[in-house]
Design a protein around this motif. Structure first.
Motif, PDB file in Angstrom:
ATOM      1  N   GLU A 178       3.570  25.676  35.920  1.00 46.66           N
ATOM      2  CA  GLU A 178       4.081  24.411  35.439  1.00 46.66           C
ATOM      3  C   GLU A 178       2.913  23.588  34.900  1.00 46.66           C
ATOM      4  O   GLU A 178       1.849  23.537  35.491  1.00 46.66           O
ATOM      5  CB  GLU A 178       4.780  23.697  36.584  1.00 46.66           C
ATOM      6  N   ILE A 179       3.081  22.934  33.729  1.00 49.01           N
ATOM      7  CA  ILE A 179       2.042  22.136  33.082  1.00 49.01           C
ATOM      8  C   ILE A 179       2.174  20.697  33.529  1.00 49.01           C
ATOM      9  O   ILE A 179       3.255  20.109  33.474  1.00 49.01           O
ATOM     10  CB  ILE A 179       2.163  22.217  31.559  1.00 49.01           C
ATOM     11  N   ASP A 180       1.030  20.154  33.929  1.00 44.58           N
ATOM     12  CA  ASP A 180       1.006  18.746  34.334  1.00 44.58           C
ATOM     13  C   ASP A 180       0.661  17.917  33.096  1.00 44.58           C
ATOM     14  O   ASP A 180      -0.454  17.947  32.604  1.00 44.58           O
ATOM     15  CB  ASP A 180      -0.047  18.535  35.431  1.00 44.58           C
ATOM     16  N   MET A 181       1.632  17.194  32.559  1.00 47.70           N
ATOM     17  CA  MET A 181       1.462  16.427  31.326  1.00 47.70           C
ATOM     18  C   MET A 181       0.467  15.287  31.489  1.00 47.70           C
ATOM     19  O   MET A 181      -0.097  14.816  30.523  1.00 47.70           O
ATOM     20  CB  MET A 181       2.805  15.881  30.839  1.00 47.70           C
ATOM     21  N   ARG A 182       0.214  14.831  32.687  1.00 46.80           N
ATOM     22  CA  ARG A 182      -0.733  13.734  32.890  1.00 46.80           C
ATOM     23  C   ARG A 182      -2.161  14.186  32.626  1.00 46.80           C
ATOM     24  O   ARG A 182      -3.003  13.402  32.256  1.00 46.80           O
ATOM     25  CB  ARG A 182      -0.607  13.191  34.312  1.00 46.80           C
ATOM     26  N   LYS A 183      -2.453  15.464  32.780  1.00 49.93           N
ATOM     27  CA  LYS A 183      -3.806  15.985  32.552  1.00 49.93           C
ATOM     28  C   LYS A 183      -4.028  16.425  31.099  1.00 49.93           C
ATOM     29  O   LYS A 183      -5.140  16.654  30.695  1.00 49.93           O
ATOM     30  CB  LYS A 183      -4.079  17.169  33.472  1.00 49.93           C
ATOM     31  N   ASN A 184      -2.998  16.598  30.308  1.00 50.75           N
ATOM     32  CA  ASN A 184      -3.090  17.098  28.945  1.00 50.75           C
ATOM     33  C   ASN A 184      -2.707  15.990  27.957  1.00 50.75           C
ATOM     34  O   ASN A 184      -1.699  16.057  27.285  1.00 50.75           O
ATOM     35  CB  ASN A 184      -2.177  18.310  28.783  1.00 50.75           C
ATOM     36  N   LYS A 185      -3.555  14.972  27.837  1.00 50.24           N
ATOM     37  CA  LYS A 185      -3.244  13.817  27.001  1.00 50.24           C
ATOM     38  C   LYS A 185      -3.782  13.932  25.589  1.00 50.24           C
ATOM     39  O   LYS A 185      -3.386  13.179  24.724  1.00 50.24           O
ATOM     40  CB  LYS A 185      -3.807  12.549  27.642  1.00 50.24           C
ATOM     41  N   GLY A 186      -4.727  14.831  25.270  1.00 48.19           N
ATOM     42  CA  GLY A 186      -5.330  14.929  23.932  1.00 48.19           C
ATOM     43  C   GLY A 186      -6.502  13.976  23.801  1.00 48.19           C
ATOM     44  O   GLY A 186      -7.027  13.456  24.783  1.00 48.19           O
ATOM     45  N   PHE A 187      -6.904  13.745  22.548  1.00 52.10           N
ATOM     46  CA  PHE A 187      -8.049  12.873  22.290  1.00 52.10           C
ATOM     47  C   PHE A 187      -7.617  11.412  22.301  1.00 52.10           C
ATOM     48  O   PHE A 187      -6.532  11.072  21.832  1.00 52.10           O
ATOM     49  CB  PHE A 187      -8.679  13.189  20.932  1.00 52.10           C
ATOM     50  N   THR A 188      -8.516  10.568  22.747  1.00 50.06           N
ATOM     51  CA  THR A 188      -8.248   9.132  22.676  1.00 50.06           C
ATOM     52  C   THR A 188      -8.615   8.640  21.284  1.00 50.06           C
ATOM     53  O   THR A 188      -9.292   9.333  20.506  1.00 50.06           O
ATOM     54  CB  THR A 188      -9.084   8.350  23.713  1.00 50.06           C
ATOM     55  N   TYR A 189      -8.191   7.453  20.979  1.00 55.14           N
ATOM     56  CA  TYR A 189      -8.492   6.836  19.695  1.00 55.14           C
ATOM     57  C   TYR A 189      -9.997   6.727  19.491  1.00 55.14           C
ATOM     58  O   TYR A 189     -10.512   7.022  18.416  1.00 55.14           O
ATOM     59  CB  TYR A 189      -7.835   5.449  19.650  1.00 55.14           C
ATOM     60  N   TYR A 190     -10.721   6.371  20.519  1.00 55.38           N
ATOM     61  CA  TYR A 190     -12.181   6.213  20.426  1.00 55.38           C
ATOM     62  C   TYR A 190     -12.880   7.556  20.224  1.00 55.38           C
ATOM     63  O   TYR A 190     -13.846   7.663  19.468  1.00 55.38           O
ATOM     64  CB  TYR A 190     -12.733   5.502  21.662  1.00 55.38           C
ATOM     65  N   GLU A 191     -12.398   8.589  20.873  1.00 51.12           N
ATOM     66  CA  GLU A 191     -12.990   9.917  20.694  1.00 51.12           C
ATOM     67  C   GLU A 191     -12.799  10.390  19.251  1.00 51.12           C
ATOM     68  O   GLU A 191     -13.712  10.953  18.634  1.00 51.12           O
ATOM     69  CB  GLU A 191     -12.364  10.919  21.662  1.00 51.12           C
ATOM     70  N   LEU A 192     -11.625  10.163  18.684  1.00 47.27           N
ATOM     71  CA  LEU A 192     -11.377  10.528  17.290  1.00 47.27           C
ATOM     72  C   LEU A 192     -12.291   9.749  16.346  1.00 47.27           C
ATOM     73  O   LEU A 192     -12.827  10.308  15.383  1.00 47.27           O
ATOM     74  CB  LEU A 192      -9.917  10.285  16.916  1.00 47.27           C
ATOM     75  N   LEU A 193     -12.476   8.458  16.581  1.00 48.36           N
ATOM     76  CA  LEU A 193     -13.374   7.651  15.747  1.00 48.36           C
ATOM     77  C   LEU A 193     -14.801   8.186  15.797  1.00 48.36           C
ATOM     78  O   LEU A 193     -15.487   8.247  14.775  1.00 48.36           O
ATOM     79  CB  LEU A 193     -13.340   6.189  16.190  1.00 48.36           C
ATOM     80  N   ILE A 194     -15.255   8.576  16.972  1.00 48.15           N
ATOM     81  CA  ILE A 194     -16.615   9.103  17.129  1.00 48.15           C
ATOM     82  C   ILE A 194     -16.765  10.417  16.358  1.00 48.15           C
ATOM     83  O   ILE A 194     -17.739  10.629  15.635  1.00 48.15           O
ATOM     84  CB  ILE A 194     -16.977   9.271  18.616  1.00 48.15           C
ATOM     85  N   VAL A 195     -15.778  11.310  16.470  1.00 48.71           N
ATOM     86  CA  VAL A 195     -15.832  12.587  15.757  1.00 48.71           C
ATOM     87  C   VAL A 195     -15.840  12.358  14.242  1.00 48.71           C
ATOM     88  O   VAL A 195     -16.620  12.960  13.506  1.00 48.71           O
ATOM     89  CB  VAL A 195     -14.650  13.499  16.174  1.00 48.71           C
ATOM     90  N   ILE A 196     -14.991  11.457  13.757  1.00 47.69           N
ATOM     91  CA  ILE A 196     -14.944  11.157  12.318  1.00 47.69           C
ATOM     92  C   ILE A 196     -16.262  10.551  11.856  1.00 47.69           C
ATOM     93  O   ILE A 196     -16.777  10.899  10.789  1.00 47.69           O
ATOM     94  CB  ILE A 196     -13.745  10.234  12.000  1.00 47.69           C
ATOM     95  N   ALA A 197     -16.858   9.665  12.640  1.00 44.68           N
ATOM     96  CA  ALA A 197     -18.139   9.054  12.277  1.00 44.68           C
ATOM     97  C   ALA A 197     -19.243  10.105  12.195  1.00 44.68           C
ATOM     98  O   ALA A 197     -20.046  10.110  11.260  1.00 44.68           O
ATOM     99  CB  ALA A 197     -18.509   7.967  13.273  1.00 44.68           C
ATOM    100  N   ILE A 198     -19.272  11.026  13.149  1.00 48.24           N
ATOM    101  CA  ILE A 198     -20.290  12.087  13.152  1.00 48.24           C
ATOM    102  C   ILE A 198     -20.109  12.988  11.928  1.00 48.24           C
ATOM    103  O   ILE A 198     -21.077  13.337  11.247  1.00 48.24           O
ATOM    104  CB  ILE A 198     -20.234  12.895  14.463  1.00 48.24           C
ATOM    105  N   MET A 199     -18.862  13.352  11.619  1.00 44.59           N
ATOM    106  CA  MET A 199     -18.613  14.205  10.458  1.00 44.59           C
ATOM    107  C   MET A 199     -18.997  13.491   9.156  1.00 44.59           C
ATOM    108  O   MET A 199     -19.557  14.113   8.249  1.00 44.59           O
ATOM    109  CB  MET A 199     -17.142  14.632  10.428  1.00 44.59           C
ATOM    110  N   SER A 200     -18.731  12.201   9.067  1.00 43.33           N
ATOM    111  CA  SER A 200     -19.111  11.432   7.872  1.00 43.33           C
ATOM    112  C   SER A 200     -20.616  11.410   7.688  1.00 43.33           C
ATOM    113  O   SER A 200     -21.118  11.541   6.566  1.00 43.33           O
ATOM    114  CB  SER A 200     -18.587   9.993   7.968  1.00 43.33           C
TER     115      SER A 200
END
Length: 175
Positions: free
Chosen positions: A1-23
């Motif tokens: 059984e998958i616990d949905m509370r542990k599998n939330k994906g990336f946060t908004y801030y994590e995505l911004l950091i990744v996009i900034a690094i790629m830029s």
């Protein structure tokens, strides 16, 4: 059984950091490519300068007949040949003449405002004893006639440009 509370994906801030690094990586790569273009253009200008100085030296030591430098442009590649002028009766021949590759892959190369096309053969000539610049000739077409005075050779690749100037006294300078 998958616990949905542990599998939330990336946060908004994590995505911004990744996009900034790629830029930043893309920005550094474009700066690097511009530097490579500039270095290639400058290296070709230096090679043209050295070749022209050798032709001038040949004129002084061996006579005007040997004071020619012929350039041959084919498939975005520029070659040079020191010695006698290339003419319709003495055409470009890689099997019997010594041609040196100066550079390739450039957007354009122009001699005195005339952009080289496949098969262009501009030729510069220097006087015996003084090494003064006699002029630019287009023995196989291009800009017919013998052109005297200061000559400007331009090399372009991307946003990079180098200029080689040959003055009436035969002095050569890269700008």
């Amino acid at each position: 059984e998958i616990d949905m509370r542990k599998n939330k994906g990336f946060t908004y801030y994590e995505l911004l950091i990744v996009i900034a690094i790629m830029s930043m990586m893309v920005g550094f790569m474009s700066i690097g490519i511009g530097t490579v273009y500039r270095n290639n253009v400058n290296r070709m200008a230096d090679d043209i300068e050295s070749s022209i100085k050798a032709a001038r030296s040949n004129a002084i030591t061996k006579g005007t007949e040997n004071g020619w430098i012929n350039f041959y442009y084919i498939n975005k590649t520029l070659y040079c040949n020191l010695g006698k002028e290339i003419t319709p009766t003495n055409p470009v021949d890689f099997s019997t003449q010594k041609w040196e590759k100066i550079g390739s892959g450039f957007d354009s190369v122009s001699f005195d405002g005339v952009t080289l096309t496949n098969g262009s053969v501009p030729a510069l000539n220097f006087k015996q004893s003084t090494g003064e610049f006699k002029g630019l000739d287009w023995p196989l077409g291009g800009a017919p006639g013998f052109h005297t005075g200061t000559k400007i050779i331009k090399i372009h690749k991307g946003n990079s440009t180098a200029t080689v100037v040959v003055d009436t006294y035969g002095y050569v300078e890269v700008k």
